[in-house]
Design a protein around this motif. Structure first.
Motif, PDB file in Angstrom:
ATOM      1  N   ASP A 344     -22.839   5.754  33.688  1.00  0.00           N
ATOM      2  CA  ASP A 344     -21.608   5.994  32.943  1.00  0.00           C
ATOM      3  C   ASP A 344     -21.474   7.456  32.551  1.00  0.00           C
ATOM      4  O   ASP A 344     -20.653   7.814  31.704  1.00  0.00           O
ATOM      5  CB  ASP A 344     -21.556   5.119  31.690  1.00  0.00           C
ATOM      6  N   LYS A 366     -16.977  -1.156  39.322  1.00  0.00           N
ATOM      7  CA  LYS A 366     -17.107  -1.288  37.879  1.00  0.00           C
ATOM      8  C   LYS A 366     -18.164  -2.333  37.557  1.00  0.00           C
ATOM      9  O   LYS A 366     -18.304  -3.337  38.248  1.00  0.00           O
ATOM     10  CB  LYS A 366     -15.773  -1.707  37.263  1.00  0.00           C
ATOM     11  N   GLU A 434     -15.431   3.290  32.759  1.00  0.00           N
ATOM     12  CA  GLU A 434     -16.533   2.411  32.391  1.00  0.00           C
ATOM     13  C   GLU A 434     -17.696   2.591  33.364  1.00  0.00           C
ATOM     14  O   GLU A 434     -17.611   3.367  34.314  1.00  0.00           O
ATOM     15  CB  GLU A 434     -16.087   0.949  32.371  1.00  0.00           C
TER      16      GLU A 434
END
Length: 457
Positions: A344, A366, A434
């Motif tokens: 991240d 993701k 994210e």
């Protein structure tokens, strides 16, 4: 030679340890050693209480001496044996004390020095550990044997290290030769690129120049015609203003209509985009990028499609059709597996080796995306893969191929490289919000294809 040595030892036994001459009327003291009576009396002359043996240092309680008749006869026999040159040499080689000219019979453990019995009473060696030569030799022989074992092991280890260093020397030579060939290959590629790129840019500029020139000329014609109309209308209105009232109002509608219907032509904007001459990304530090940002990944078996077989070390994945499952084409979930690691932030580089024949997909997705999603991966549903001409790139491989994937989270970029020839494959940009997870997929038709996560230097 053995007989001569034995004979020399026999003659030494028939000699007095003090005067080193043949024993004369030998006597035996309490410890069992033999001496000439005059020699032992002279040695003990000034002593009181205890009387040490000059050979073994045994403390005799008194001056009592016992005549050794058998040794006296043996000494007489030994004296009659002729002495050869070699025997005399052996006798002459018996070491003597440099200070007292006596046989060396003792050893000082502190100074590691050979001494005679007389040296024991010297101020230099009083209260020091003195032991007979035989005992000292046995002790030091055991010590030397231990040294032999340790030195043997050290020599064995040194040979192993030397062998490894020789192997490392050849490994370095091979590696340098490999890098030399890679550098030569890259230089050739760069030279070819430098020869082709300027021509392509020049052709592009010529086309751009011609297109802009044509548009400017056409726009100039439109503006010129508009100027002609404006000039005519201006002259007509000025003339109309000078006429009588009746003449001015005659045909005034046409003049108003002409003025009201005037349209100013749009001005063509010739904003030119400067074409830059850029080197391909692999020449801007690919090697350094790998060394700096390379990460170790492992596959997460819990995210793997049932048709994917994960190796025990979780570094490789292969497509296999499990027994009891329907035909691969009928499966709804996409045949993919995710990495156990996610990112991240920061920059990260990982390398896969693709072996065999078939199609595969590489990229990131993701963390929140379900591993059994029912739709094909795409950016719209949280997957990013190498794309070509706005279509998902399906890498078809034959043989071995190394692919590098570079993620720059903050910059929002993922780029792909062919590490077999250090070429840039492509990439994409996106605003990531994210955690991202490396993504690997094998097409159902690629049962002979294997994806392996590797580390390169």
């Amino acid at each position: 030679m053995a007989f001569a040595a034995s004979l020399a030892k026999l003659q030494a036994e028939a000699s007095c340890p003090i005067c080193l001459d043949h024993l004369r009327d030998p006597v035996t003291i309490a410890c069992g050693h033999n001496f000439c009576p005059s020699c032992i009396h002279q040695r003990w002359e000034s002593l009181q209480g205890t009387f040490p043996c000059p050979v073994c240092l045994h403390h005799c309680p008194d001056r009592s001496l016992k005549r050794n008749t058998q040794l006296c006869y043996m000494t007489e026999i030994v004296q009659q044996i002729p002495t050869s040159g070699s025997q005399r040499k052996l006798q002459e080689e018996i070491p003597l004390c440099g200070k007292h000219n006596e046989v060396l019979t003792l050893f000082c453990e502190k100074d590691l020095e050979l001494l005679c019995s007389q040296c024991r009473f010297s101020s230099d060696h009083q209260d020091q550990p003195l032991i007979p030569i035989e005992e000292a030799a046995a002790s030091h022989r055991r010590m030397l044997k231990r040294h032999i074992g340790a030195l043997t092991n050290n020599l064995k280890s040194a040979k192993t290290v030397y062998k490894n260093q020789v192997a490392n020397t050849w490994r370095v030579k091979r590696m340098m030769e490999k890098w030399r060939k890679e550098l030569e290959f890259e230089c050739k590629e760069l030279k070819c690129f430098l020869e082709i790129e300027p021509d392509e840019i020049d052709n592009y500029l010529l086309i751009e120049e011609k297109d802009v020139e044509e548009k400017l000329i056409e726009n100039g014609r439109q503006i010129s015609y508009h100027m002609f109309r404006l000039n005519n209308l201006l002259c007509e209105i000025e003339e109309k203003c000078l006429q009588t009232d009746l003449d001015l109002l005659t045909g005034i509608e046409r003049i108003h209509n002409s003025y009201g219907n005037l349209e100013t032509p749009a001005v063509f904007s010739c904003e030119l985009k400067k074409e830059s001459y850029n080197l391909p990304p692999n020449y801007l530090g690919l090697h350094k990028m790998i060394r700096t940002f390379q990460v170790d990944l492992t596959l997460d078996p819990e995210t793997a499609h049932p048709s994917l077989i994960i190796s025990s070390d979780r570094k490789s994945v292969t497509y296999r059709t499990p027994e009891g499952l329907p035909d691969p084409q009928a499966l709804t979930a996409y045949p993919a597996v995710l990495s156990s690691e996610g990112f991240d932030a920061g920059r990260h580089f990982w390398v896969v080796n693709i072996g065999g024949t078939g199609e595969c997909l590489l990229g990131v997705c993701k963390e929140s995306v379900s591993s059994d999603t029912l739709i094909s991966p795409s950016p719209s549903n949280g997957y990013w893969q190498y794309q070509q001409k706005n279509e998902v790139f399906r890498l078809f491989c034959t043989g071995q191929r190394k692919i590098g994937v570079f993620l720059d989270y903050e910059l929002g970029e993922v780029t792909f490289y062919n590490l077999n020839n250090r070429s840039y494959l492509g990439g994409f940009s996106y605003t990531f919000t994210e955690k991202l997870v490396p993504y690997f997929s094998i097409a159902p038709s690629s049962e002979s294809l294997t994806i392996s996560i590797i580390r390169v230097k």
